[in-house]
Design an enzyme around this catalytic site. Structure first.
Site, mmCIF file in Angstrom:
data_model
loop_
_atom_site.group_PDB
_atom_site.id
_atom_site.type_symbol
_atom_site.label_atom_id
_atom_site.label_comp_id
_atom_site.label_asym_id
_atom_site.label_seq_id
_atom_site.Cartn_x
_atom_site.Cartn_y
_atom_site.Cartn_z
ATOM 1 C CE1 TYR A 1 -3.734 2.339 0.458
ATOM 2 C CE2 TYR A 1 -2.862 2.905 2.616
ATOM 3 C CZ TYR A 1 -3.766 3.116 1.592
ATOM 4 O OH TYR A 1 -4.694 4.125 1.704
ATOM 5 C CG HIS B 1 -11.235 -0.296 6.553
ATOM 6 N ND1 HIS B 1 -11.476 -0.935 5.360
ATOM 7 C CD2 HIS B 1 -10.128 0.451 6.377
ATOM 8 C CE1 HIS B 1 -10.552 -0.575 4.488
ATOM 9 N NE2 HIS B 1 -9.725 0.252 5.068
ATOM 10 C CE LYS C 1 -10.474 11.488 13.358
ATOM 11 N NZ LYS C 1 -9.097 11.343 13.854
ATOM 12 C CG HIS D 1 -8.415 6.140 10.247
ATOM 13 N ND1 HIS D 1 -8.004 6.862 9.164
ATOM 14 C CD2 HIS D 1 -8.448 4.854 9.845
ATOM 15 C CE1 HIS D 1 -7.772 6.037 8.160
ATOM 16 N NE2 HIS D 1 -8.040 4.810 8.549
#
Lengths: 667, 330
Positions: free
Chosen positions: A24, A179, A539, A545
């Site tokens: 990745y 996930h 956030k 996430h």
């Protein structure tokens, strides 16, 4: 086949071909990522896995306000077909197998990929690869969604219906259980929610294609799974998924062609379990997790990518990624793993584990179905995940679950791997963002503007009409030179925007002696303050996430605080406005995308300008040098994955507030 | 670096100064005023009382300008989406809006998660919008104790003050004590509001809002059922507005007009004066119990005494008046 007497072959006549090996990868600009890909291919990588930056994933151009600090950070910035040309320069598209981790904007990135193929005279029928395109897990865990659930599902269905004939070797969707595990899912939840998602997608596509085509649609569905450290059970999980998938195909969709019923999956092994302390131990974890998806032939992955040992510290460098590629190569080419038929066939233990998981998953799928299917059950599933994650963290905090080097055997020598000047991680050149902003502005100036406007009008028209597939108009916009932000912006105008449920509203509470103590302290401090201690958990940026922020919010509530939590993707100005309007005593920011150096000072400045004199604490994947830098910039506390005991961190925050107010009262 | 007052100076907020700023319609004073109202310490209560006095109708020279609107309904009825659309509509008309979101999440271990503001879309850079969340407190669906006072400090500085609560049956009664206009939000297909209305458990609201108008037939049926229930209850003129917040939103203009129309027919001064007197009586009774009421000669006598007071007095002053009388009589 050789036969060992028992009627069963013990060896394959011919050694199996290795799975597709990927890393990745991608960061900064298309040019730098292209160089990285070419080098990785030289090192023996056999497929590409493109990491896009958050603005590209969520459909904003580099010069958008929300893109601040995120351009080129967790992946490559692709704003238009020119960037895609550069990214793929010199890579044979008719041979390459390319996986793109792209969801909300998957239709757009596939269109860019196809456009580059067309303009290089590669027939799109020959393109091979995967677009992740699983929006439900974005709502549940990863957070890079752009549109509300209904229109998002339509985009997915349009893409699948379009590619099944136009790009027949492409996997238009990779249903992700990966996930879900990162968000705390148990194996049963992982299986059940992934398969429920697949079912929702298939149900959405079904009306768009004829009966003859549908089995091929089923056959093109692929999965992206996770493999954790309990690698025997994890292997059983994959066998269970294969069994349930076949069942779903036959029973619900009437597919009977064996070719289309195979459970096809790629894998990235677990990142959640990787530790910041003694990070070299992570290599061993990664090897064992890779075994889970490589050892049993009947449930072996078709493509594998492994994380790097230092993911809990920051962004991995090329050398770190090379090390992970070598793990794959040794496993496939040095060991005898590819020489045998399925080694678990006939194992009572394995069959028993699979049966348990199948049964559990069926029950959980039934619950999701009762909620009206995966789309309607997002709220329910999110709450379940938040609770599972809480339970997992509690076990680690209490020591019930051993994590070597983190909550046990913590005495250690200094790690030579982190001694280098870079501290053992990659730092993205901060000029990348500025350069990309200039580049996209230049791109807009030199293109055929009327053609772009016309293409976007066409796209708007297609989006407004449920009966029209948006892919042709998306391709036309890609060819005309529209940008990522323009494509997504046009659709946002038609579809509207969305905030996913946070799952924390109705999550159950925790309780233990340590928490009880903090709770008493919160009561005492609240009394001294005159009103209940109130915290804002925020956030900033595009990072979706949210698992860490959610757990902190829950624990703070369980410790007796009033917690304001607004979810992900907040601009610094919004965080400051909320802090002031809500009258909070402390602001906690969570950030995992590596853009803390850009975003945190911005939040501090906005807070100052709004007249909010409240302490700010930051949690996330923050390298030690950056932590020091943040404290100098005015951050009161920095918490990293080393601070895995949440209750302790909460206790520390209560002390901080008490200290600030005590000092203020004495002054 | 701009001039920053010390934290201590800012903590010791001066009630007179805050009151002056609110009277002048300075919205930047609102968050500090809300902090002051929430402060339950003795010093805090004294400051809150002083602040309320600074913005009493007597000090303002009349009732505060804001339209006080209660928005209530069962969980999942679509209140947040409705409020997103309403806030946008009011802002388009140039009206400033404050929303007090009373979060339904019950307190656990004393703490609460306040997530409602996330669901109300608004531009964070627009200082014409304020959203403040509070936990519902111990009474299910009831108003947090300082909510009434919070409404009072916001009312001079904003043109619209919304109190958002969750529940059916009791919550609209609570809200009615604080607000000029009560809107109850109904989700089509769920019969609770209809049943509660018919059974008389729920008072007839000033405006009924049916959400999710995009559901078509289901929404039309809900509207028909509610209209016929209202006819049977002799409340034929109660407006029922169907809205849809899915883009493009519909029915919002009509709702804004219905809310405005109700405000137009209400005698705001009389209603708010009466509400303040009832609140003072309730506060006195909580503080001094039945014996306190007896010292005043009973509830009726106490009310008469309150009615004799200046209509422009705020609740704490009214309570003080009762306490004085009780001391004299006792």
């Amino acid at each position: 086949m050789s036969d060992a007497g028992g009627g069963r072959a013990t060896r394959l006549e011919e050694r199996d071909r290795p799975w597709v090996m990927r890393t990745y990868a991608g960061h900064s600009t298309a040019r730098e990522s292209n160089a990285l890909y070419r080098k990785n291919l030289e090192k023996g990588q056999t497929g590409l896995s493109v990491a896009f930056d958050l603005p590209t994933q969520t459909g904003y151009d580099p010069d958008d306000e929300l893109s601040r600090g995120e351009v080129g950070k967790v992946g490559v910035s692709i704003a238009h077909k020119g960037d895609m040309h550069t990214l793929l320069d010199g890579i044979p598209l008719d041979e390459m197998n390319t996986s793109m981790t792209i969801n909300a904007t998957a239709a757009w990135l596939l269109a860019l990929y196809m456009t580059v193929a067309e303009e290089n005279d590669v027939p799109v029928e020959r393109l091979q690869g995967t677009t992740q395109n699983d929006i439900i897990k974005e709502f549940l865990s990863r957070g890079t969604y752009a549109f509300p659930p209904g229109p998002s599902m339509r985009l997915i269905a349009d893409m699948i219906a379009f590619t099944v004939d136009a790009v027949p070797k492409w996997n238009p969707i990779n249903i992700c259980s990966y996930h879900l595990q990162e968000a705390g899912a148990t194996p049963v939840q992982e299986i059940a929610y992934a398969l429920s998602t697949a079912q929702a997608v298939l149900d959405a596509v079904r009306p768009q294609v004829d009966d003859e085509t549908f089995p091929r649609v089923f056959g093109r569905m692929s999965f992206f799974v996770n493999a954790g450290i309990r690698f025997i059970e994890e292997h059983a999980k994959l066998r269970a998924m294969g069994q349930l998938w076949r069942e779903l195909g036959r029973e619900r969709y009437g597919v009977d062609d064996e070719r289309f019923l195979r459970f096809r999956y790629g894998v990235q092994v677990n990142s959640l379990g990787l530790t910041e302390s003694q990070p070299e131990n992570n290599v061993i974890r990664i090897v064992l997790e890779a075994l889970a998806v490589a050892m049993g032939r009947d449930a072996r992955a078709r493509a594998i990518q492994l994380p790097a040992w230092n993911e809990a510290l920051g962004l991995p460098r090329p050398w770190d990624q090379q090390w992970s590629l070598r793990i794959q190569q040794i496993l496939a080419l040095e060991t005898d793993i590819l020489e045998y038929p399925d080694i678990f066939e006939g194992s009572n233990v394995m069959e028993g584990l699979v049966a348990e998981l199948v049964e559990g998953a069926r029950e959980e799928m039934a619950v999701v179905a009762e909620h009206g299917g995966a789309v309607e059950a997002v709220d329910y599933m999110k709450t379940q995940l938040v609770e599972s994650h809480r339970a997992r963290l509690a076990k680690i905090e209490s020591g019930e679950q051993t994590v070597v080097g983190q909550n046990a055997f913590t005495t250690t020598e200094p790690s030579p791997l982190q001694q280098g000047e870079d501290g053992g991680i990659l730092t993205v050149d901060p000029n990348v963002e500025r350069d990309q902003i200039e580049a996209v502005r230049h791109w807009r100036e030199q293109r055929d503007e009327p053609a772009v406007r016309a293409a976007l009008d066409e796209l708007r028209g297609a989006a407004e009409d449920d009966g029209v597939n948006v892919m042709p108009a998306t391709l036309a916009a890609a060819r005309a030179g529209a940008t990522t932000g323009e494509w997504a912006g046009t659709l946002r105008e038609v579809f509207g925007e969305y905030r996913a449920p946070t799952g924390v509203d109705s999550a159950a509470g925790a309780d233990d002696a340590a928490l009880e103590e903090v709770r008493e302290k919160v009561e005492r401090v609240s009394e001294a303050l005159g009103r209940r201690l109130k915290v804002l958990v925020g956030k900033p940026g595009l990072d979706g996430h949210s698992n860490g922020a959610e757990q902190i919010a829950l624990r703070a509530r369980d410790a007796g605080m009033d917690v304001v939590y607004e979810g992900i993707r907040l601009t610094p100005s919004r965080i400051a406005a909320t802090a002031v309007q809500e009258g909070v005593h402390v602001v906690g920011l969570s950030i995992l995308s590596g853009s803390h150096r850009e975003l945190i000072p911005e939040v501090l400045r906005e807070l100052r300008e709004a007249g909010a004199d409240v302490p700010v604490v930051v949690g996330g994947i923050i390298p030690a040098a950056d932590a020091e830098w943040l404290r100098e910039a005015g951050v009161a506390r920095v918490y990293t994955p080393k601070d895995f005991e949440l209750t302790k961190s909460i206790d520390d925050i209560v002390d901080l507030v008490a200290e600030r107010h005590g000092a203020a009262a004495a002054a | 670096m701009r001039d920053r007052r010390s934290a201590a100076a800012r903590t010791a907020v001066d009630a007179a100064e805050l009151g002056r700023r609110l009277r002048e319609g300075d919205r930047t004073a609102a968050p500090a005023a809300l902090n002051a109202i929430e402060d339950r310490s003795q010093a805090g209560r004294d400051r809150a009382r002083a602040l309320l006095h600074e913005i009493s109708p007597a000090a303002l020279g009349g009732e505060a300008r804001a339209h006080l609107i209660g928005v209530t309904g069962p969980p999942g009825a679509g209140k947040s989406s409705l409020l997103s659309a309403l806030v946008a509509a009011w802002r388009e008309r140039g009206r400033s809006v404050a929303v007090l979101a009373v979060d339904p999440s019950s307190r656990r271990s004393g703490g609460a998660l306040l997530g409602d503001r996330a669901r109300i879309e608004h531009d964070p850079r627009d200082d014409g919008v304020l959203i403040r969340s509070t936990a519902a407190g111990s009474r299910l669906g009831g108003l947090a104790p300082p909510t009434r006072e919070a409404v009072q400090v916001l009312a001079p500085a904003y043109e619209v003050v919304v109190v958002e609560t969750v529940g059916v049956g009791q919550s609209e009664t609570d809200v009615a004590e604080v607000c000029d206009t009560v809107a109850v939000v109904v989700q089509p297909g769920s019969g609770d509001v209809l049943q509660f209305l018919k059974a008389g458990i729920m008072e007839i609201p000033d405006v009924l809002v049916i959400t999710k108008g995009d559901l078509g037939d289901v929404a039309r049926r809900a509207r028909r059922d509610l209209a016929s229930a209202l006819r049977a209850l002799g409340a034929r003129e109660t407006p029922v507005v169907t809205v849809s917040s899915i883009p493009p939103p519909t029915g919002i203009d009509e709702l804004v007009q219905a809310l405005d129309a109700h405000r137009g027919v209400v005698d705001v001064k009389a209603a708010r004066t009466s509400a303040r007197r009832l609140a003072a009586l309730a506060e006195f009774a909580t503080e001094h119990g039945e014996s306190g009421l007896r010292a005043l000669g009973g509830r009726r006598e106490a009310l008469l005494l309150l009615e004799a007071q200046d209509a422009g007095l705020e609740v704490p002053r009214l309570v003080e008046a009762l306490e004085r009388a009780a001391r004299q009589d006792g």
